[in-house]
Scaffold this motif. Structure first.
Motif, PDB file in Angstrom:
ATOM      1  N   GLU A  56     -24.480  12.121  -7.728  1.00 60.75           N
ATOM      2  CA  GLU A  56     -23.850  10.829  -7.529  1.00 60.75           C
ATOM      3  C   GLU A  56     -22.362  11.005  -7.268  1.00 60.75           C
ATOM      4  N   THR A  57     -21.818  10.158  -6.359  1.00 55.95           N
ATOM      5  CA  THR A  57     -20.384  10.158  -6.124  1.00 55.95           C
ATOM      6  C   THR A  57     -19.768   9.005  -6.903  1.00 55.95           C
ATOM      7  N   PRO A  58     -18.519   9.140  -7.313  1.00 60.21           N
ATOM      8  CA  PRO A  58     -17.894   8.069  -8.095  1.00 60.21           C
ATOM      9  C   PRO A  58     -17.853   6.774  -7.300  1.00 60.21           C
ATOM     10  N   ALA A  59     -18.090   5.675  -7.979  1.00 59.51           N
ATOM     11  CA  ALA A  59     -18.063   4.377  -7.321  1.00 59.51           C
ATOM     12  C   ALA A  59     -16.627   4.028  -6.950  1.00 59.51           C
ATOM     13  N   SER A  60     -16.465   3.359  -5.808  1.00 55.21           N
ATOM     14  CA  SER A  60     -15.138   2.937  -5.367  1.00 55.21           C
ATOM     15  C   SER A  60     -14.978   1.446  -5.570  1.00 55.21           C
ATOM     16  N   THR A  61     -13.785   1.037  -5.926  1.00 51.07           N
ATOM     17  CA  THR A  61     -13.435  -0.367  -5.977  1.00 51.07           C
ATOM     18  C   THR A  61     -12.297  -0.589  -4.992  1.00 51.07           C
ATOM     19  N   ARG A  62     -12.009  -1.840  -4.689  1.00 49.91           N
ATOM     20  CA  ARG A  62     -10.918  -2.135  -3.764  1.00 49.91           C
ATOM     21  C   ARG A  62      -9.589  -1.667  -4.336  1.00 49.91           C
ATOM     22  N   CYS A  63      -8.725  -1.190  -3.459  1.00 47.07           N
ATOM     23  CA  CYS A  63      -7.375  -0.817  -3.872  1.00 47.07           C
ATOM     24  C   CYS A  63      -6.581  -2.091  -4.167  1.00 47.07           C
ATOM     25  N   THR A  64      -5.887  -2.106  -5.273  1.00 49.78           N
ATOM     26  CA  THR A  64      -5.080  -3.257  -5.665  1.00 49.78           C
ATOM     27  C   THR A  64      -3.601  -2.887  -5.628  1.00 49.78           C
ATOM     28  N   ALA A  65      -2.750  -3.900  -5.734  1.00 54.21           N
ATOM     29  CA  ALA A  65      -1.317  -3.653  -5.735  1.00 54.21           C
ATOM     30  C   ALA A  65      -0.909  -2.771  -6.903  1.00 54.21           C
ATOM     31  N   SER A  66      -1.611  -2.899  -8.028  1.00 54.91           N
ATOM     32  CA  SER A  66      -1.246  -2.114  -9.205  1.00 54.91           C
ATOM     33  C   SER A  66      -1.625  -0.634  -9.057  1.00 54.91           C
ATOM     34  N   SER A  67      -2.561  -0.324  -8.156  1.00 55.06           N
ATOM     35  CA  SER A  67      -2.965   1.078  -7.977  1.00 55.06           C
ATOM     36  C   SER A  67      -2.309   1.728  -6.766  1.00 55.06           C
ATOM     37  N   LEU A  68      -1.499   0.971  -6.019  1.00 54.04           N
ATOM     38  CA  LEU A  68      -0.880   1.492  -4.804  1.00 54.04           C
ATOM     39  C   LEU A  68       0.643   1.502  -4.910  1.00 54.04           C
ATOM     40  N   ALA A  69       1.253   2.439  -4.219  1.00 58.78           N
ATOM     41  CA  ALA A  69       2.696   2.442  -3.983  1.00 58.78           C
ATOM     42  C   ALA A  69       2.892   2.421  -2.484  1.00 58.78           C
ATOM     43  N   GLY A  70       3.851   1.635  -1.998  1.00 58.89           N
ATOM     44  CA  GLY A  70       4.022   1.511  -0.557  1.00 58.89           C
ATOM     45  C   GLY A  70       5.466   1.640  -0.119  1.00 58.89           C
ATOM     46  N   ALA A  84       7.316   1.216  13.202  1.00 61.25           N
ATOM     47  CA  ALA A  84       7.307   1.942  11.931  1.00 61.25           C
ATOM     48  C   ALA A  84       5.896   1.915  11.369  1.00 61.25           C
ATOM     49  N   LYS A  85       5.698   2.700  10.330  1.00 67.73           N
ATOM     50  CA  LYS A  85       4.413   2.708   9.642  1.00 67.73           C
ATOM     51  C   LYS A  85       4.610   2.202   8.214  1.00 67.73           C
ATOM     52  N   PHE A  86       3.721   1.315   7.832  1.00 63.11           N
ATOM     53  CA  PHE A  86       3.668   0.883   6.440  1.00 63.11           C
ATOM     54  C   PHE A  86       2.653   1.788   5.751  1.00 63.11           C
ATOM     55  N   VAL A  87       3.141   2.657   4.867  1.00 62.81           N
ATOM     56  CA  VAL A  87       2.308   3.686   4.244  1.00 62.81           C
ATOM     57  C   VAL A  87       2.079   3.335   2.777  1.00 62.81           C
ATOM     58  N   VAL A  88       0.820   3.419   2.352  1.00 61.24           N
ATOM     59  CA  VAL A  88       0.481   3.212   0.943  1.00 61.24           C
ATOM     60  C   VAL A  88      -0.195   4.470   0.409  1.00 61.24           C
ATOM     61  N   ALA A  89       0.018   4.736  -0.884  1.00 57.73           N
ATOM     62  CA  ALA A  89      -0.599   5.882  -1.550  1.00 57.73           C
ATOM     63  C   ALA A  89      -1.335   5.399  -2.789  1.00 57.73           C
ATOM     64  N   ASN A  90      -2.486   5.989  -3.057  1.00 60.57           N
ATOM     65  CA  ASN A  90      -3.257   5.657  -4.262  1.00 60.57           C
ATOM     66  C   ASN A  90      -2.614   6.365  -5.454  1.00 60.57           C
ATOM     67  N   ASN A  91      -1.952   5.593  -6.295  1.00 62.99           N
ATOM     68  CA  ASN A  91      -1.310   6.144  -7.488  1.00 62.99           C
ATOM     69  C   ASN A  91      -2.185   6.013  -8.721  1.00 62.99           C
ATOM     70  N   GLY A  92      -3.417   5.525  -8.547  1.00 60.57           N
ATOM     71  CA  GLY A  92      -4.322   5.352  -9.674  1.00 60.57           C
ATOM     72  C   GLY A  92      -5.031   6.649 -10.024  1.00 60.57           C
ATOM     73  N   SER A  93      -5.887   6.565 -11.041  1.00 61.48           N
ATOM     74  CA  SER A  93      -6.634   7.742 -11.496  1.00 61.48           C
ATOM     75  C   SER A  93      -8.039   7.795 -10.923  1.00 61.48           C
TER      76      SER A  93
END
Length: 198
Positions: A56-70, A84-93
């Motif tokens: 099984e692969t880990p389940a994914s949920t939608r990325c939220t503002a609290s889990s992203l840095a942009g 320009a590019k608006f870049v976001v990174a997953n800062n969650g666990s």
């Protein structure tokens, strides 16, 4: 005497000796011969665990503002346009999924909204993107610095933004990103693409 001999023969064959009625009432179903598997010489029987399918692969949920840095990256210019590019990174666990367009509202230094006319483009079009922790996605931005309509030609065409509120796809809570790229002319018109892997 004949009955005794017959009964003795039946006993030798493993049948019960009784009355003719009892023999008629008793029926024996044939059974299949038992089968055994003989391991190879010197081997032993090893039990095989049942197949459980793919891991099984880990389940994914939608990325939220609290889990992203942009952030809005460096700007390229050409013919009065800015790119320009608006870049976001997953800062969650845990991994999360982006699918679609970000909201993007220009703000002044006090956090008040400034004229913003966000227009979606399909270059590229939306596709689901799974972001493991630390992974990035980007959306393309394009705007103009040329005054249009009744915007002033001398001085800033629109008030200069200090930041922007960006809302991930299908979410309602924004994250705040810095804006240091000057006024956005054309009534704050910004073209934005869907997110794609960065």
């Amino acid at each position: 005497m004949r009955r005794l001999v017959l009964c003795g023969a039946l006993v030798l064959l493993g049948s019960a000796c009784g009355s003719p009625q009892q023999a008629a009432d008793t029926s024996t179903l044939p059974t299949a011969p038992a089968t055994t598997t003989t391991p190879p010489s010197g081997g032993s029987v090893v039990p095989v665990p049942p197949t459980t399918g793919a891991p099984e692969t880990p389940a994914s949920t939608r990325c939220t503002a609290s889990s992203l840095a942009g952030e809005v990256g460096s700007v390229d210019s050409g013919a009065g346009n800015r790119y320009a590019k608006f870049v976001v990174a997953n800062n969650g666990s845990a991994q999360c999924t982006l699918n679609g367009y970000s909201g993007f509202q220009l703000l002044d230094g006090a956090g008040q909204p400034l004229p913003t006319n966000l227009q979606r483009t399909e270059d590229p079009a939306p596709v689901p993107i799974t972001l493991p922790p630390g992974a990035q996605a980007a959306a393309n931005l394009r705007w103009t610095v040329v005054a249009t309509g009744d915007e002033p030609v001398e001085g800033p065409c629109e008030p200069e933004p200090a930041k922007a509120a960006a809302i991930p796809p299908d979410e309602t809570q924004p994250m705040t990103v810095a804006w240091s790229h000057g006024p956005v002319c054309g009534g704050g018109k910004i073209e934005i693409s869907a997110f794609y892997p960065a």
